[in-house]
Design an enzyme around this catalytic site. Structure first.
Site, short mmCIF file in Angstrom:
data_model
loop_
_atom_site.label_atom_id
_atom_site.label_comp_id
_atom_site.label_asym_id
_atom_site.label_seq_id
_atom_site.Cartn_x
_atom_site.Cartn_y
_atom_site.Cartn_z
N GLY A 36 0.85 -1.20 0.00
CA GLY A 36 0.00 0.00 0.00
C GLY A 36 0.88 1.25 0.00
O GLY A 36 0.68 2.17 -0.80
N HIS A 37 1.87 1.27 0.90
CA HIS A 37 2.80 2.43 0.93
C HIS A 37 3.56 2.54 -0.40
O HIS A 37 3.76 3.64 -0.91
CB HIS A 37 3.85 2.24 2.04
CG HIS A 37 3.30 2.19 3.43
ND1 HIS A 37 3.36 1.08 4.22
CD2 HIS A 37 2.67 3.14 4.17
CE1 HIS A 37 2.81 1.34 5.40
NE2 HIS A 37 2.38 2.59 5.40
N LYS A 149 -7.46 3.55 1.70
CA LYS A 149 -7.66 2.54 2.77
C LYS A 149 -8.06 3.25 4.07
O LYS A 149 -8.96 2.81 4.78
CB LYS A 149 -6.36 1.75 2.92
CG LYS A 149 -6.08 1.13 4.26
CD LYS A 149 -6.93 -0.09 4.50
CE LYS A 149 -6.61 -0.81 5.78
NZ LYS A 149 -6.27 0.01 6.93
N ASP A 150 -7.37 4.36 4.38
CA ASP A 150 -7.71 5.15 5.56
C ASP A 150 -8.58 6.32 5.09
O ASP A 150 -8.15 7.48 5.13
CB ASP A 150 -6.44 5.64 6.26
CG ASP A 150 -5.64 4.48 6.83
OD1 ASP A 150 -6.20 3.72 7.63
OD2 ASP A 150 -4.48 4.30 6.43
N SER A 185 -2.24 -3.51 5.25
CA SER A 185 -2.12 -2.71 6.47
C SER A 185 -0.97 -3.27 7.30
O SER A 185 -0.78 -4.50 7.35
CB SER A 185 -3.43 -2.80 7.28
OG SER A 185 -3.20 -2.39 8.61
N SER A 186 -0.23 -2.38 7.96
CA SER A 186 0.88 -2.86 8.81
C SER A 186 0.33 -3.74 9.93
O SER A 186 1.01 -4.63 10.42
CB SER A 186 1.63 -1.68 9.41
OG SER A 186 2.06 -0.82 8.38
N ARG A 187 -0.90 -3.45 10.36
CA ARG A 187 -1.48 -4.20 11.48
C ARG A 187 -1.90 -5.63 11.09
O ARG A 187 -2.17 -6.44 11.97
CB ARG A 187 -2.69 -3.46 12.06
CG ARG A 187 -2.28 -2.22 12.86
CD ARG A 187 -3.43 -1.64 13.65
NE ARG A 187 -3.00 -0.62 14.58
CZ ARG A 187 -2.98 0.69 14.34
NH1 ARG A 187 -3.37 1.15 13.16
NH2 ARG A 187 -2.56 1.54 15.26
O1 PAF Z 1 -1.53 6.69 7.93
C1 PAF Z 1 -0.54 6.70 8.69
O2 PAF Z 1 0.35 5.84 8.59
C2 PAF Z 1 -0.43 7.78 9.75
O3 PAF Z 1 -1.66 8.09 10.28
C3 PAF Z 1 0.30 9.04 9.24
C4 PAF Z 1 -0.48 9.73 8.15
C5 PAF Z 1 1.68 8.68 8.75
C6 PAF Z 1 0.44 10.03 10.40
O4 PAF Z 1 1.18 9.51 11.45
#
Ligand code: PAF
Length: 280
Positions: A36-37, A149-150, A185-187
Site C-alpha cells: 500500500g505504501h 484505505k484510511d 495494512s501494517s497491522r
Molecule cells: O496513515 C498513517 O500511517 C499515519 O496516520 C500518518 C499519516 C503517517 C500520520 O502519522
C-alpha cells in the site's frame, strides 16, 4: 537515497531541491512498509516528484490502551524497500526530535474526526492532524500522498489543508489488497492464520455490496448495509460499524451515488481492522 533524522536537515534538503526546480512529493508513513505504501511512493515518483518519505510512529495518535509500544517496526527492511523504489529522501525523526518536552499545540478538525473511527479512537485524528501539519511544515510539499484505505484520515487531511489554506495538493491513491482481498495494512501482521481467514469477512461483505450497487443497481443504503452486516455477523468477529456516508462530510446517506462510500471496522480477537468501498 539520503536518510536524515533532524528537522533542520529536511528544511535544507527541500530548499535545495526547490531551487533546482523540483516538485516535492511527500509520503508520510509510520513504517513497517507494505505494498500500500509502495503504491503511494510509486505514484509520487510517476508524478515526477522529488520524493520524501517519513517514517515516524506518532505517539500522539495512539490511545492509552492502544498498540503504540508494540506497533511493528523494522527500519532496516523499510530502508531497503525504499532504496529499491529510488526514493530521494527518508526522514526518520526520533520522538524527541518531533516533539519538544513542552509541546502543547494540537491541530483538531472537529465533527468529522468524531464520527466512525473517532467514536472508537477518541483523539486519534487530532494526533494524526497535529503530526501531519508539522510534517507538512517541515517538508513544504507540493503534493502529499494518502491511501483510500484510511478513507476518514484522507477526508480529514483534505479538510485541514483547505481550512488552513495550505498550498498542498492531496493526492488520493486506491486501496491495495493482498491476493485474498484483505486490504494492505501494517497491522495485518498481528493476525494469526486463523484470524486472517476471519478478517476476510469485511472485504467479502464490501465486495458483495459493490456488486449489488454496480451489477444489480441496488443503491438503497439500508438494504446494502443490512446485507453487509449479515455477512459480517455470520463470522466470529466483532462488527464495530458499517455505514454509508457522504465522502466530504461523513454524514449518513440513504442512497449510494457518486462521492459516497461505505466504511467499516471490525475487531478480530484483539486486532482492529478497517476497510471501505468508495464511489468517487
Ligand atoms: O496513515 C498513517 O500511517 C499515519 O496516520 C500518518 C499519516 C503517517 C500520520 O502519522
Amino acid at each position: 537515497m539520503e536518510i536524515i533524522h533532524r528537522k533542520n536537515e529536511v528544511r535544507t534538503i527541500i530548499k535545495e531541491a526547490k531551487t533546482r526546480g523540483k516538485i516535492i512529493g511527500f509520503v508520510p508513513t509510520m513504517g513497517y512498509l507494505h505494498h500500500g505504501h509502495i503504491s503511494l511512493i510509486r505514484k509520487a515518483i510517476a508524478d515526477g516528484c522529488f520524493t520524501i518519505v517519513s517514517i515516524f510512529v506518532n505517539p500522539l495518535q495512539f490511545g492509552p490502551d492502544e498498540d503504540f509500544q508494540r506497533y511493528p517496526r523494522d527500519l532496516v527492511r523499510d530502508l531497503s524497500m525504499l532504496k529499491k523504489e529510488f526514493v530521494d529522501v527518508v526522514f526518520v525523526p526520533s520522538t524527541d526530535e518531533m516533539y519538544t518536552k513542552s509541546h502543547l499545540t494540537e491541530v483538531r478538525v472537529p465533527v468529522i474526526s468524531e464520527k466512525l473511527e473517532g467514536k472508537f479512537r477518541p483523539g486519534h485524528f487530532t494526533g494524526v492532524c497535529t503530526v501531519v501539519a508539522k510534517l507538512f511544515n517541515l517538508t513544504s510539499p507540493d503534493k502529499a500522498y494518502f491511501g483510500w484505505k484510511d478513507a476518514q484520515q484522507l477526508i480529514i487531511i483534505k479538510k485541514m489543508v483547505v481550512d488552513l489554506d495550505l498550498h498542498i495538493e492531496i493526492v488520493s491513491v486506491p486501496t491495495v489488497r493482498d491476493s485474498d482481498g484483505l486490504a494492505a495494512s501494517s497491522r495485518n501482521k498481528y493476525l494469526s492464520e486463523q484470524e486472517r481467514k476471519k478478517a476476510l469477512v469485511l472485504s467479502r461483505a464490501l465486495q458483495k455490496i459493490k456488486e449489488m450497487v454496480e451489477l444489480e443497481n441496488i443503491t438503497d443504503s439500508e438494504v446494502l448495509i443490512a446485507t453487509g452486516k449479515k455477512i459480517i455477523n455470520s463470522e466470529d468477529v466483532e462488527l464495530q460499524y458499517l455505514e454509508a456516508v457522504e465522502l466530504e462530510n461523513l454524514e449518513p446517506v440513504s442512497v449510494i451515488k457518486n462521492n459516497t462510500g461505505i466504511l467499516g471496522a471490525i475487531k478480530v480477537g484483539k486486532v482492529r481492522l478497517i476497510d471501505n468501498i468508495i464511489w468517487e
